[in-house]
Design a protein around this motif. Structure first.
Motif, PDB file in Angstrom:
ATOM      1  N   UNK A 146       1.029  -0.966   0.130  1.00 47.55           N
ATOM      2  CA  UNK A 146      -0.026   0.062  -0.080  1.00 47.55           C
ATOM      3  C   UNK A 146       0.903   1.169   0.021  1.00 47.55           C
ATOM      4  N   UNK A 147       0.962   1.870  -0.970  1.00 47.86           N
ATOM      5  CA  UNK A 147       1.824   3.037  -1.270  1.00 47.86           C
ATOM      6  C   UNK A 147       1.201   4.391  -1.290  1.00 47.86           C
ATOM      7  N   UNK A 148       1.779   5.283  -0.737  1.00 48.14           N
ATOM      8  CA  UNK A 148       1.242   6.678  -0.734  1.00 48.14           C
ATOM      9  C   UNK A 148       2.230   7.424  -1.598  1.00 48.14           C
ATOM     10  N   UNK A 149       1.885   7.995  -2.871  1.00 47.35           N
ATOM     11  CA  UNK A 149       2.524   8.713  -3.579  1.00 47.35           C
ATOM     12  C   UNK A 149       2.209  10.075  -3.475  1.00 47.35           C
ATOM     13  N   UNK A 150       3.059  10.892  -2.995  1.00 44.21           N
ATOM     14  CA  UNK A 150       2.693  12.297  -2.922  1.00 44.21           C
ATOM     15  C   UNK A 150       3.427  13.102  -3.840  1.00 44.21           C
ATOM     16  N   UNK A 151       2.842  13.942  -4.826  1.00 43.05           N
ATOM     17  CA  UNK A 151       3.674  14.626  -5.869  1.00 43.05           C
ATOM     18  C   UNK A 151       3.104  16.075  -6.275  1.00 43.05           C
ATOM     19  N   UNK A 152       3.763  16.760  -7.069  1.00 45.45           N
ATOM     20  CA  UNK A 152       3.303  18.085  -7.347  1.00 45.45           C
ATOM     21  C   UNK A 152       3.579  18.978  -6.111  1.00 45.45           C
ATOM     22  N   UNK A 153       2.357  18.918  -5.365  1.00 49.12           N
ATOM     23  CA  UNK A 153       2.546  19.577  -4.015  1.00 49.12           C
ATOM     24  C   UNK A 153       2.995  21.018  -4.188  1.00 49.12           C
TER      25      UNK A 153
ATOM     26  N   UNK B 261       0.519   0.572 -10.075  1.00 46.36           N
ATOM     27  CA  UNK B 261      -0.776  -0.119  -9.853  1.00 46.36           C
ATOM     28  C   UNK B 261      -0.809  -1.453 -10.928  1.00 46.36           C
ATOM     29  N   UNK B 262      -0.452  -1.289 -12.045  1.00 44.33           N
ATOM     30  CA  UNK B 262      -0.076  -2.157 -13.282  1.00 44.33           C
ATOM     31  C   UNK B 262       0.358  -3.125 -12.834  1.00 44.33           C
ATOM     32  N   UNK B 263       1.480  -2.879 -12.190  1.00 39.90           N
ATOM     33  CA  UNK B 263       2.388  -3.934 -11.434  1.00 39.90           C
ATOM     34  C   UNK B 263       1.847  -4.744 -10.250  1.00 39.90           C
ATOM     35  N   UNK B 264       0.896  -4.150  -9.706  1.00 43.04           N
ATOM     36  CA  UNK B 264       0.145  -4.853  -8.473  1.00 43.04           C
ATOM     37  C   UNK B 264       0.255  -4.064  -7.320  1.00 43.04           C
ATOM     38  N   UNK B 265       0.634  -3.072  -7.292  1.00 40.13           N
ATOM     39  CA  UNK B 265       0.736  -2.260  -5.958  1.00 40.13           C
ATOM     40  C   UNK B 265      -0.769  -1.589  -5.536  1.00 40.13           C
ATOM     41  N   UNK B 266      -1.204  -1.205  -4.550  1.00 44.04           N
ATOM     42  CA  UNK B 266      -2.377  -0.347  -4.193  1.00 44.04           C
ATOM     43  C   UNK B 266      -1.629   1.160  -4.041  1.00 44.04           C
ATOM     44  N   UNK B 267      -1.977   2.055  -4.770  1.00 41.77           N
ATOM     45  CA  UNK B 267      -1.588   3.373  -4.922  1.00 41.77           C
ATOM     46  C   UNK B 267      -2.457   4.350  -4.520  1.00 41.77           C
ATOM     47  N   UNK B 268      -2.048   5.128  -3.775  1.00 46.25           N
ATOM     48  CA  UNK B 268      -3.022   6.431  -3.437  1.00 46.25           C
ATOM     49  C   UNK B 268      -2.133   7.748  -3.990  1.00 46.25           C
ATOM     50  N   UNK B 269      -2.766   8.672  -4.619  1.00 46.40           N
ATOM     51  CA  UNK B 269      -2.060   9.879  -4.946  1.00 46.40           C
ATOM     52  C   UNK B 269      -2.576  10.785  -4.325  1.00 46.40           C
ATOM     53  N   UNK B 270      -1.782  11.811  -3.844  1.00 43.05           N
ATOM     54  CA  UNK B 270      -1.981  13.110  -2.912  1.00 43.05           C
ATOM     55  C   UNK B 270      -1.042  14.232  -3.447  1.00 43.05           C
ATOM     56  N   UNK B 271      -2.041  15.424  -3.371  1.00 42.99           N
ATOM     57  CA  UNK B 271      -1.257  16.616  -3.375  1.00 42.99           C
ATOM     58  C   UNK B 271      -1.384  17.467  -2.081  1.00 42.99           C
ATOM     59  N   UNK B 272      -0.296  17.796  -1.519  1.00 42.24           N
ATOM     60  CA  UNK B 272      -0.201  18.486  -0.117  1.00 42.24           C
ATOM     61  C   UNK B 272      -0.003  19.990  -0.404  1.00 42.24           C
TER      62      UNK B 272
ATOM     63  N   UNK C 114       3.882  11.112   9.782  1.00 45.20           N
ATOM     64  CA  UNK C 114       3.261  10.426  10.738  1.00 45.20           C
ATOM     65  C   UNK C 114       1.809  10.260  10.368  1.00 45.20           C
ATOM     66  N   UNK C 115       1.138  11.120   9.738  1.00 46.54           N
ATOM     67  CA  UNK C 115      -0.230  11.198   9.498  1.00 46.54           C
ATOM     68  C   UNK C 115      -0.333   9.873   8.495  1.00 46.54           C
ATOM     69  N   UNK C 116       0.573   9.979   7.365  1.00 44.54           N
ATOM     70  CA  UNK C 116       0.369   8.990   6.194  1.00 44.54           C
ATOM     71  C   UNK C 116       0.628   7.801   6.738  1.00 44.54           C
ATOM     72  N   UNK C 117       1.452   7.272   7.783  1.00 42.91           N
ATOM     73  CA  UNK C 117       1.656   6.220   8.278  1.00 42.91           C
ATOM     74  C   UNK C 117       0.480   5.751   9.095  1.00 42.91           C
ATOM     75  N   UNK C 118      -0.287   6.642   9.760  1.00 42.77           N
ATOM     76  CA  UNK C 118      -1.462   6.467  10.600  1.00 42.77           C
ATOM     77  C   UNK C 118      -2.588   5.930   9.674  1.00 42.77           C
ATOM     78  N   UNK C 119      -2.498   6.503   8.336  1.00 47.91           N
ATOM     79  CA  UNK C 119      -3.622   6.159   7.529  1.00 47.91           C
ATOM     80  C   UNK C 119      -3.523   4.720   6.813  1.00 47.91           C
TER      81      UNK C 119
ATOM     82  N   UNK D 286      13.868   2.819   5.095  1.00 42.32           N
ATOM     83  CA  UNK D 286      13.684   2.273   3.628  1.00 42.32           C
ATOM     84  C   UNK D 286      12.393   2.575   3.075  1.00 42.32           C
ATOM     85  N   UNK D 287      11.448   2.706   3.841  1.00 43.33           N
ATOM     86  CA  UNK D 287      10.023   2.771   3.533  1.00 43.33           C
ATOM     87  C   UNK D 287       9.388   4.250   3.182  1.00 43.33           C
ATOM     88  N   UNK D 288      10.599   5.247   3.506  1.00 45.62           N
ATOM     89  CA  UNK D 288      10.405   6.519   2.936  1.00 45.62           C
ATOM     90  C   UNK D 288      10.927   6.761   1.772  1.00 45.62           C
TER      91      UNK D 288
END
Length: 550
Positions: free
Chosen positions: A123-130, A156-167, A314-319, A351-353
């Motif tokens: 489960x990956x959070x991908x934050x970009x642009x921001x 996603x095509x590779x099989x991960x679950x990805x959420x995209x976020x703009x901060x 920390x918030x991302x991790x909590x989610x 490693x997870x960041x």
RNA sequence: GCCCUCGUAGCUCAGCUGGAUAGAGCGGCGGACUUCUAAUCCGUAGGUCGCAGGUUCGAAUCCUGCCGGGGGCGCCA
């Protein structure tokens, strides 16, 4: 046979392991199955014998010969011929029946070919642009947006679950500065020296009711300005085909009692990583490899931008996101060490960041490097770029080179050469297939791709272009894996071009419509359908459209 | 000064967790349109893989140093 190449690789590994004296599991051989550079060297080649040589204490070429015997026995009619070559490569030539079966697999998988290849879905959070909503999006954001969006699609095509976020920052000094700048313009004054100078600030002043009131609350003006700019940013992103699941407000990190930021600080303090010095509150990031400790709360009591980032992590991790991907501009790379340190201080595995450094887009006009300053209002907007060269060409341009590499973007050149963008070549291949299939009619196409279709080619062998195209199609899963694991969407851009080239060569060499005998036509129709599906799939991973006509 | 990053054909760039003769697009030059869409295709020219060492049977790829471009070294964001 869901992935013919994976099966071939497995057969090879099996044969290699049976040659080894030790247990098969003692060490995984990094054996490779690759396409040789020269066609006469075969369809596939492996370095297995050269890897086995030191383990077996024998000459690589002898081992290759032995390996060939075993592999040949295992594959039977699928393997047409083999040869030992060079320092100990084993070259393989596959049979027509293997190619037929391979195409069948690709066709059956359809747009799911190469899907879910990852052995460890996350489960990956991908934050970009921001980008801060203190201006509209600029060309650099165009690179970030194309990169992040395409990476999300690939993962996603590779099989991960990805959420995209703009901060977005909707608090803090930059926002206040924006508010002051807008009010100054509304009053007919120059913005503060460290404020925002661009023409759009004057426009905002005109749009915000009450901005000219000297008693107006600067924060309220800033809030209105941020809201307007954020809407413009969102509109540009939609136009650009970039989708974010969430827009995350920095303000929410400061809201509530205790706020998320308070809780993150308390957590760090309890863990013993925080100390007070000179009236400020510091995080001992040096304990985790940073060159100096960092301030979280200024002596004024105000939190730093860094503190908000820590709370945000920390918030991302909590989610519930186990991995955080964070593409940032090259100007932020000095920030990486402290982020990783803070992440570790929070008790997480560093490693997870994954901060990913995206190099700049340098705008060039003539031979001069164009200056870019948001504050001074000197920039080329992403919208202007899209107006001039279009969404597809811009996205492809931004994605074709590695994110680790600076792009020199000559605006004049981009304008004059936008029609020569490789993306049109790729799209053309797709449109060409659509046209061809249209000519054949749905019924004929269905008949040709049906599982019971007769593809036999009694007249002779497959054409080299047909083999090349099928091999290209088969390599998609490993290309997706490479692009995903290396966080390198440009791999897919390069692959798309290669695929289009291979299709075009096939189209040149092999007549499809009206080919005789009928099974040959059927086979070529099926191959065209597979190529079209995959072109659409890969263009989709890049966020580029796949037109049926051009 | 210290740290990060990049340097491959005229231009824009792939190839970089070591493998066979370093690739593509664009541009140049010369050809091909009563076609399955010419937004195409064919041929051709073009390279000390920044430089110098090292490791290796083998280096564009790994290591070191140097040169050059970009970036970072705030109680800014």
């Amino acid at each position: 046979m869901s992935d013919p190449l994976a099966e071939l690789r497995a057969a090879l590994a099996g044969a290699a392991n049976r040659l080894r004296p030790g247990s098969p599991a003692d060490r995984e051989l990094a054996l490779r199955l690759e396409r040789p550079k020269l066609a006469q060297q075969g369809d596939y080649a492996t370095n297995a014998a050269m890897l086995l040589a030191p383990l077996l204490g024998a000459a690589p070429r002898d081992i290759a010969a032995e390996l060939a015997e075993r592999l040949s026995a295992a594959l039977g009619a699928e393997l047409a011929s083999h040869a030992v070559a060079g320092p100990g490569f084993l070259n393989l030539v596959m049979s027509d029946s293997w190619y037929h079966a391979a195409l069948r697999s690709v066709l059956d998988a359809g747009e799911r070919f190469g899907c879910s290849g990852t052995p460890h879905p996350e489960r990956i959070l991908l934050e970009f642009v921001s980008a801060n909503p203190t201006a509209v999006l600029v060309t650099a954001s165009g690179r970030h947006a194309a990169y992040g969006d395409s990476l999300a699609r690939i993962l996603r095509h590779y099989g991960h679950t990805v959420a995209t976020e703009y901060y977005f920052n909707d608090a803090g000094s930059q926002i206040r500065r924006l508010g002051e700048s807008v009010r100054a313009r509304a009053l007919g004054l120059e913005p503060p020296e460290d404020g925002y100078q661009g023409a759009y600030v004057s426009e905002l002043a005109g749009e915000i009711a009450g901005a000219a009131d000297p008693d107006a609350d600067v924060d309220a003006i800033a809030g209105r300005a941020v809201a307007i700019l954020l809407e413009r940013i969102k509109a540009t992103l939609v136009r650009y085909g970039v989708h974010f699941e969430t827009f995350f407000s920095e303000r929410t990190l400061h809201a509530g009692a205790p706020s998320p930021l308070d809780r993150a600080l308390a957590h760090l303090r309890a863990a013993g990583h925080i100390y007070d010095h000179a009236g400020a509150v510091w995080l001992r990031t040096t304990a985790f490899g940073d060159d100096k400790d960092r301030v979280l709360l200024r002596s004024s009591g105000e939190p730093t931008y860094f503190a908000a980032d820590v709370a945000y992590m920390a918030n991302k991790r909590e989610r519930g996101f186990e991995r955080q991907l964070l593409p940032v501009g090259a100007d932020h790379h000095g920030y990486v060490a402290r982020l990783k340190a803070a992440f570790q201080a929070l008790g997480e595995d560093p490693e997870l960041l994954e901060p990913l450094i995206i190099q700049f887009v340098h705008l060039v006009e003539g031979d001069q490097r164009a200056a870019m300053s948001k504050r001074r209002g000197e920039f080329v907007t992403l919208d202007a770029l899209l107006d001039e060269i279009g969404v597809d060409a811009t996205r492809y341009f931004m994605l074709q080179s590695s994110h680790e590499r600076t792009i020199d973007f000559n605006l004049d050149l981009a304008r004059s050469q936008s029609s020569e963008n490789p993306v049109f070549y790729i799209q053309y291949a797709h449109a060409r297939i659509s046209s061809m299939l249209g000519k054949l009619g749905t019924e004929r196409v269905l008949l040709a791709t049906d599982a019971r279709a007769d593809w036999s080619s009694p007249a002779g062998e497959l054409h080299g272009s047909e083999r090349e195209l099928i091999k290209r199609l088969l390599s998609l899963p490993e290309e997706v894996a490479e692009a995903a694991e290396r966080r390198a969407p440009h791999r897919m851009a390069v692959y798309a071009l290669e695929l289009a080239q291979d299709f075009t060569a096939f189209y040149r060499d092999c007549k499809v419509v009206g080919a005789k005998p009928e099974p040959t036509e059927s086979f070529r129709i099926a191959l065209s359908v597979a190529a079209q599906t995959q072109l659409a799939l890969v263009l989709g991973l890049l966020g580029v459209s796949a037109p049926d006509a051009m």
